[in-house]
Design an enzyme around this catalytic site. Structure first.
Site, PDB file in Angstrom:
ATOM      1  CG  HIS A 277      48.051  96.801  33.019  1.00  0.00           C
ATOM      2  ND1 HIS A 277      47.519  95.505  32.838  1.00  0.00           N
ATOM      3  CD2 HIS A 277      47.530  97.573  32.058  1.00  0.00           C
ATOM      4  CE1 HIS A 277      46.533  95.789  31.839  1.00  0.00           C
ATOM      5  NE2 HIS A 277      46.443  97.170  31.438  1.00  0.00           N
TER       6      HIS A 277
ATOM      7  CB  CYS B 234      47.921  93.100  30.392  1.00  0.00           C
ATOM      8  SG  CYS B 234      49.423  92.627  31.454  1.00  0.00           S
TER       9      CYS B 234
ATOM     10  CG  ASP C  76      43.673  99.394  31.248  1.00  0.00           C
ATOM     11  OD1 ASP C  76      43.995  98.214  31.007  1.00  0.00           O
ATOM     12  OD2 ASP C  76      43.980 100.040  32.378  1.00  0.00           O
TER      13      ASP C  76
END
Length: 506
Positions: free
Chosen positions: A168, A62, A186
């Site tokens: 994250h 991520c 995201d």
């Protein structure tokens, strides 16, 4: 409101987004928030980000996906090609601060992602949540959302947003001032779609402590520098020797100069050069201009011509420094065993073959060793730019298994003359030679390196020779980039990148 997508079969297809607190971007309320934010001018950064929106290719990527997305949105040139002829940031290219295999297994810390952003050439400001405030964070998000010249990457814990998972990274795509909500793009798009969240909850998520570092999470502001650094030289940490070399240059060199009774520049050079660790040549790299033979021709494109012109100017400026003259003198009078850098010890055919193999590796998007490539033949020739100025080019035929590929490498030269398309000669050297490399590396050492030299006359002389302020603009930027890289590599080696997020010194 959330869009509920029915599942046709048993199994996992995304996660259901908790609404509230989130508002899915594609829902009616999400669209309304988007329109209102556009009207208020806080969605300007969204358009470029969404143009380069990507899905992380690994569950733990991520951070890498967020950074490559932002770097591409800012149109920062990676200085090397991704695949084929394309210059493009990809997760696989972001490996200078942490090995990709380690990131794939455990993810990456906030501090090391900041380090990666610096190494990639971006301008970065970073803050642990414990070092900032929600009001300051809100101000940064609002300002970046009102511009396409700055983007925010947030590091947060999903639990604060009632989402599954732990830490994250994702970019912030916009801000709604009336509702005080941020749009999270995201990068785990297989899990959650883009969504709006209350900024206060995002801030709460950034205040979670990362157990691997003992530090709170945070946010970073990434913008484009006025010029991409590292046009000709870059430091490499891919070779195992980089750890010892970074420590030597930053810690040991000042101690050596302090302990020795040095009287002149030649003694300074001798102390440094004769103490360098083995495989020093693997530490500093030349950023070469490469292309497939079928992508080019007898002439250079305007883009190739411009990049090569900058490289040649940097090389020229290195060779015009006063320090370079001292290095030339030292290297010409020293025993060959004291010359640690690459380029001068090998014949040009060997160097050219190696460069062509590395070029083929990069063009093929490989991250493994170039040992699988074999260069059967090389030829040094000239090509013409549009202004008819001759340019040196190494042409190689590279074999990988049953496939064969022609590779051209453009050679920057500070000399007016150009070779002819004759057979290669051992007397012709490719740049950067050891004299160029040693000069630019000495310029890149921290200014405090020399402060403990006891001889005041020598101290004044060397400070004059290495002063960044006395350098031409292009070389000054090149040196400052190398200096920042060296500082970051040492912080990585000491595992201190998460403790100190300040921009590397100049």
């Amino acid at each position: 409101m959330c869009l509920q997508i029915p599942m046709a079969t048993a199994g996992l297809y995304r996660r259901f987004l908790s609404c509230p607190p989130a508002v899915e971007f594609a829902s009616s309320p999400g669209k309304q928030l988007f329109l209102e934010a556009i009207q208020n001018g806080t969605m300007e950064g969204f358009y470029r980000l969404v143009s380069y929106f990507q899905t992380q290719s690994e569950p733990a990527y991520c951070g890498l996906a967020s950074l490559s997305m932002v770097l591409n949105a800012l149109a920062i040139d990676p200085g090397r090609k991704w695949k084929g002829p394309w210059r493009w940031f990809d997760e696989s290219m972001l490996d200078c601060c942490e090995p990709l295999e380690k990131v794939k297994a455990k993810g990456i810390s906030f501090g090391k992602l900041v380090c990666l952003a610096h190494c990639a050439g971006a301008k970065v400001e970073a803050f642990h949540a414990s070092q900032s405030s929600i009001d300051a964070f809100r101000e940064y998000v609002m300002n970046c959302s009102a511009s396409d010249e700055c983007h925010v990457i947030s590091s947060y814990h999903r639990a604060a947003l009632k989402q599954t998972g732990t830490g994250h990274f994702s970019p912030i795509g916009g801000y709604h001032a009336g509702k005080d909500m941020a749009l999270i793009l995201d990068v785990a798009r297989f899990k959650y779609p883009p969504h709006w969240v209350p900024l206060s909850l995002l801030w709460e998520g950034m205040n979670y402590v990362d157990e691997s570092t003992g530090q709170t999470r945070g946010f970073m502001l990434i913008s484009r520098p006025h010029r991409e650094p590292g046009m000709l030289y870059t430091l490499s940490c891919k070779h195992e020797s980089w750890i010892s070399i970074a420590k030597f240059l930053m810690d040991d060199v000042p101690l050596l100069l302090k302990s020795e009774d040095v009287k002149d520049i030649q003694m300074v050079l001798s102390i440094i050069v004769t103490s360098l660790p083995s495989k020093f040549e693997e530490f500093i790299k030349w950023v070469a201009e490469i292309r497939r033979r079928e992508d080019g021709g007898p002439s250079l494109s305007p883009e190739e011509k411009a990049r090569l012109g900058v490289k040649e100017e940097v090389l020229k400026q290195v060779q015009e420094t006063g320090l370079f003259k001292h290095v030339i003198r030292f290297m010409s009078t020293s025993c060959s065993i004291h010359s640690p850098t690459s380029g001068d010890g090998d014949t040009l055919p060997d160097i050219a073959a190696n460069v062509c193999c590395q070029g083929a590796e990069i063009l093929g998007g490989k991250i493994s060793s170039s040992a699988e490539y074999c260069c059967h033949e090389t030829c040094l020739k000239c090509c013409k730019a549009e202004d008819e100025k001759p340019v040196t080019m190494v042409c190689g035929t590279v074999v990988n298994g049953n496939s064969e590929q022609g590779v051209d490498v453009l050679i920057p030269s500070a000399r007016k003359s150009c070779c002819t398309c004759s057979s290669l000669s051992d007397s012709i050297r490719m740049h950067p030679a050891s004299t160029d490399v040693l000069t630019v590396l000495l310029l890149s050492l921290p200014s405090t390196t020399w402060s403990d030299i006891k001889d005041e006359r020598l101290l004044r002389e060397i400070n004059s020779l290495v002063s960044v302020e006395n350098l031409p603009t292009l070389l000054q930027e090149e040196v400052l980039h190398l200096r920042r890289q060296l500082h970051l590599l040492k912080k990585c080696q000491e595992d201190k990148v998460d403790e100190d997020l300040h921009a590397p010194f100049s």
